[in-house]
Design a protein around this motif. Structure first.
Motif, PDB file in Angstrom:
ATOM      1  N   ILE A 212      40.000  34.905  29.653  1.00 53.76           N
ATOM      2  CA  ILE A 212      41.086  35.811  30.040  1.00 53.76           C
ATOM      3  C   ILE A 212      40.698  36.588  31.295  1.00 53.76           C
ATOM      4  O   ILE A 212      41.508  36.747  32.223  1.00 53.76           O
ATOM      5  N   GLN A 213      39.465  37.054  31.341  1.00 53.61           N
ATOM      6  CA  GLN A 213      38.993  37.801  32.504  1.00 53.61           C
ATOM      7  C   GLN A 213      39.037  36.949  33.765  1.00 53.61           C
ATOM      8  O   GLN A 213      39.481  37.403  34.829  1.00 53.61           O
ATOM      9  N   ALA A 214      38.597  35.700  33.646  1.00 54.36           N
ATOM     10  CA  ALA A 214      38.586  34.818  34.813  1.00 54.36           C
ATOM     11  C   ALA A 214      40.000  34.541  35.305  1.00 54.36           C
ATOM     12  O   ALA A 214      40.251  34.504  36.527  1.00 54.36           O
ATOM     13  N   MET A 215      40.943  34.360  34.390  1.00 54.82           N
ATOM     14  CA  MET A 215      42.329  34.116  34.781  1.00 54.82           C
ATOM     15  C   MET A 215      42.902  35.320  35.524  1.00 54.82           C
ATOM     16  O   MET A 215      43.535  35.182  36.586  1.00 54.82           O
ATOM     17  N   LEU A 216      42.694  36.509  34.979  1.00 62.90           N
ATOM     18  CA  LEU A 216      43.235  37.709  35.618  1.00 62.90           C
ATOM     19  C   LEU A 216      42.581  37.970  36.966  1.00 62.90           C
ATOM     20  O   LEU A 216      43.261  38.314  37.947  1.00 62.90           O
ATOM     21  N   ILE A 217      41.281  37.789  37.048  1.00 68.76           N
ATOM     22  CA  ILE A 217      40.588  38.013  38.319  1.00 68.76           C
ATOM     23  C   ILE A 217      41.079  37.032  39.376  1.00 68.76           C
ATOM     24  O   ILE A 217      41.242  37.390  40.557  1.00 68.76           O
ATOM     25  N   THR A 218      41.332  35.790  38.985  1.00 59.28           N
ATOM     26  CA  THR A 218      41.849  34.807  39.940  1.00 59.28           C
ATOM     27  C   THR A 218      43.202  35.226  40.482  1.00 59.28           C
ATOM     28  O   THR A 218      43.464  35.152  41.695  1.00 59.28           O
ATOM     29  N   VAL A 219      44.073  35.686  39.603  1.00 61.85           N
ATOM     30  CA  VAL A 219      45.405  36.145  40.027  1.00 61.85           C
ATOM     31  C   VAL A 219      45.279  37.297  41.009  1.00 61.85           C
ATOM     32  O   VAL A 219      45.900  37.305  42.083  1.00 61.85           O
ATOM     33  N   PHE A 220      44.461  38.280  40.663  1.00 66.59           N
ATOM     34  CA  PHE A 220      44.352  39.462  41.519  1.00 66.59           C
ATOM     35  C   PHE A 220      43.605  39.150  42.809  1.00 66.59           C
ATOM     36  O   PHE A 220      43.864  39.772  43.848  1.00 66.59           O
ATOM     37  N   ALA A 221      42.680  38.202  42.758  1.00 68.06           N
ATOM     38  CA  ALA A 221      41.974  37.810  43.981  1.00 68.06           C
ATOM     39  C   ALA A 221      42.913  37.126  44.972  1.00 68.06           C
ATOM     40  O   ALA A 221      42.775  37.289  46.189  1.00 68.06           O
ATOM     41  N   ILE A 222      43.892  36.363  44.462  1.00 69.80           N
ATOM     42  CA  ILE A 222      44.896  35.770  45.349  1.00 69.80           C
ATOM     43  C   ILE A 222      45.710  36.875  46.011  1.00 69.80           C
ATOM     44  O   ILE A 222      45.961  36.850  47.221  1.00 69.80           O
ATOM     45  N   LYS A 223      46.133  37.850  45.228  1.00 70.55           N
ATOM     46  CA  LYS A 223      46.907  38.965  45.782  1.00 70.55           C
ATOM     47  C   LYS A 223      46.101  39.750  46.803  1.00 70.55           C
ATOM     48  O   LYS A 223      46.637  40.220  47.815  1.00 70.55           O
ATOM     49  N   ALA A 224      44.808  39.917  46.538  1.00 67.79           N
ATOM     50  CA  ALA A 224      43.955  40.705  47.423  1.00 67.79           C
ATOM     51  C   ALA A 224      43.445  39.924  48.620  1.00 67.79           C
ATOM     52  O   ALA A 224      42.819  40.499  49.503  1.00 67.79           O
ATOM     53  N   ALA A 225      43.692  38.621  48.652  1.00 67.59           N
ATOM     54  CA  ALA A 225      43.213  37.748  49.739  1.00 67.59           C
ATOM     55  C   ALA A 225      41.687  37.744  49.803  1.00 67.59           C
ATOM     56  O   ALA A 225      41.084  37.938  50.858  1.00 67.59           O
ATOM     57  N   VAL A 226      41.066  37.523  48.655  1.00 64.64           N
ATOM     58  CA  VAL A 226      39.617  37.400  48.587  1.00 64.64           C
ATOM     59  C   VAL A 226      39.239  35.946  48.871  1.00 64.64           C
ATOM     60  O   VAL A 226      39.841  35.023  48.315  1.00 64.64           O
ATOM     61  N   PHE A 227      38.263  35.734  49.734  1.00 67.42           N
ATOM     62  CA  PHE A 227      37.807  34.376  50.004  1.00 67.42           C
ATOM     63  C   PHE A 227      37.246  33.757  48.718  1.00 67.42           C
ATOM     64  O   PHE A 227      36.543  34.443  47.970  1.00 67.42           O
ATOM     65  N   PRO A 228      37.542  32.491  48.421  1.00 61.08           N
ATOM     66  CA  PRO A 228      38.227  31.461  49.217  1.00 61.08           C
ATOM     67  C   PRO A 228      39.726  31.351  48.953  1.00 61.08           C
ATOM     68  O   PRO A 228      40.316  30.305  49.213  1.00 61.08           O
TER      69      PRO A 228
END
Length: 548
Positions: A212-228
């Motif tokens: 669950i943590q990995a899924m949420l972090i991936t979503v928020f990382a896309i929004k935040a424009a975190v590489f890659p």
């Protein structure tokens, strides 16, 4: 005081209805509504921030339905600070857009769409900062997505439609992942309320928690424009009008960072994926700034610096200490103001010089000394020159890294220093090319309208100066300083010797806001330290929401 919590969301939504009702028939009243509502939201945000600092978190259950049935909105120190800074920035950008004349002067547009879309965007941002459950957070993202697509594609030109389509596709992908994460969370615990999740998630197996943590972090990382996950940003933001690009770059990526801060502290304490976060933080810093070094267009250059400096914030989240969270919060509020300011300045440069292509600019320090000053101050702030707020935020993060003492922490400290030096090189390059050197041959003269309203790519065309991709086909001379609006339909920039005063004043206001973080560095860092303590304690938030 709790009754004030929903108002930063409700006021812009109600104002959107009024704005749509009046449309283009009462343009002055429409502008008045937008400015008045955003001013009121700023006042409410300051009030909530002060109240949350003095009394602790504030919450309201809409419809008086208790969790997990009802929608919960929560204002604590972090959300209050984010609301205040975002409200101030969106108000300044609105004033800037009114000065540019882009909001309601295009007769080919049947409805003045800028004001309603902008107000909806503000409501979505406010709802994100106040959301007390995953479903409400998802709805906030979708509200922002709808408004963002309208703003990105103003005018309907080919480049803007392509950029908007890319943005929507990426956003829909992240929305799909978010829905899957919400479904998994609800299936495991029967609730999506943050406070109840904070108590229930530790009872799940480590594997389920990590998934669950990995899924949420991936979503928020896309929004935040975190590489890659940031490849979409440099192609999406620069094509939009300057005010739109400014508010997107300043705010929307920080929404993702805020969500990472909130979930990592409230739902997943213990820093289970800290090393992974620090690794992507380092990659974002280094690859983002190297991308900026390679650019010759100012807007694309600033887009890459945006990706790079998101890494500083993720660095603090990855360390997961009180000092690191405090430094990350300082850097978030600093970067909102500075990045917004630099994109507003890019719009002024385009207005004065006719382009943001650095190879075709020069002599602006002599021709427009005020514009030079408006660029120099936030540029030095972005580079982290002491005693500006960029230096304060970076110093706090690096001190937290040194105190942590781990291998990854030391690597990130070194990466922060290298990124800061390269940022200084990048802004110095912009200064030398656009401001310090003499004007190159073929630079647009004052009073020239440059348009590229066709659907073809600029790279395939040559302007009158014989340079491919200059976008200056069909230049039309006008009286110097003539107040010709930038159009919604196609990209139209009028070079003027005297910049519109609302644009200059709004840009100066954002600079003053950023400088206030330096003047008030002591109270600001004390506030962010208290915010970090509150995030780590979690108990005040949980007890307020659950009524204990």
């Amino acid at each position: 005081m709790n009754a004030l919590v929903p108002l930063p969301v409700l006021l812009p939504l109600c104002a959107t209805g009024l704005s749509l009702t009046f449309g283009t028939r009462m343009q002055r009243f429409q502008r008045f509504i937008s400015v008045a509502v955003l001013t009121a939201v700023l006042g409410l945000s300051i009030t909530l921030m002060i109240a949350a600092d003095r009394q602790g978190p504030l919450s309201v259950h809409l419809g008086d339905f208790a969790p997990p049935l009802g929608i919960t909105l929560v204002a604590d120190r972090l959300s209050g600070l984010m609301l205040t800074v975002s409200s101030a920035v969106t108000l300044c950008v609105l004033i800037y857009s009114l000065g540019q004349g882009m909001t309601d002067r295009d007769r080919e547009t049947p409805l003045a769409v800028f004001h309603p879309a902008y107000l909806i965007l503000v409501a979505g941002v406010s709802c994100t900062f106040l959301a007390g459950d995953l479903v409400n957070l998802f709805v906030s993202f979708e509200i922002m997505l709808v408004a963002s697509f309208v703003l990105l594609t103003l005018g309907g030109t080919g480049p803007r439609m392509r950029a908007g389509s890319t943005y929507v596709i990426i956003s829909l992908l992240s929305s799909m992942l978010f829905l899957i994460a919400i479904a998994m969370t609800y299936a495991a615990l029967g609730t999506v309320n943050f406070a109840q999740l904070a108590e229930g998630l530790p009872d799940l197996s480590v594997g389920v928690q990590t998934l669950i943590q990995a899924m949420l972090i991936t979503v928020f990382a896309i929004k935040a424009a975190v590489f890659p996950l940031a490849a979409w940003l440099p192609d999406s933001y620069p094509t939009a009008p300057a005010p739109v690009t400014a508010v997107f770059a300043g705010l929307l990526t920080k929404v993702g960072v805020y969500c990472m801060l909130r979930t990592e502290t409230l739902l997943f304490p213990g820093n289970r994926i800290g090393d992974l976060l620090m690794a992507v933080a380092l990659a974002s810093m280094v690859i983002g700034i190297l991308g900026a070094v390679a650019q010759t267009d100012l807007k694309r250059l600033l887009s890459f610096t945006l990706i790079s400096h998101i890494g500083f914030m993720v660095f603090g989240i990855g360390l997961a200490t009180r000092e690191a969270y405090g430094g990350a919060i300082v850097y978030v509020v600093h970067h909102i103001t500075v990045q917004t300011t630099l994109f507003l300045v890019a719009g002024l440069i385009e207005r004065r010089g006719g382009t943001t292509e650095l190879t075709r600019l020069g002599g602006l320090a002599k021709a427009a000394p005020v514009l030079a000053l408006l660029f120099f101050v936030p540029a030095m702030n972005l580079a982290g020159i002491p005693p500006l707020s960029g230096f304060i935020g970076k110093l706090g993060l690096m001190r937290a890294g040194v105190a942590d003492g781990s291998t990854w922490a030391w690597i990130l400290v070194a990466g922060s220093v290298v990124t800061s030096l390269l940022t200084l090189y990048v802004v110095a390059k912009v200064w030398n090319l656009a401001f310090w050197r003499a004007a190159p041959p073929g630079q647009a003269e004052t009073g020239t309208v440059l348009e590229s309203g066709d659907d073809s790519d600029d790279d395939a065309d040559e302007g009158p100066d014989g340079l491919p991709g200059t976008g200056d086909e069909g230049v039309t001379p006008l009286p110097a300083g003539g107040p010709v609006a930038a159009k919604l339909r196609g990209k139209s920039v009028t070079t003027t010797s005297r910049l519109p005063w609302p644009m200059t004043a709004a840009t100066a206001a954002t600079i003053v806001l950023a400088l206030s973080f330096t003047v008030l560095a002591g109270p600001l860092t004390a506030f962010t330290d208290r915010s970090a303590v509150e995030l780590l304690e979690r108990t005040p938030y949980i007890e307020e929401v659950l009524g204990r």
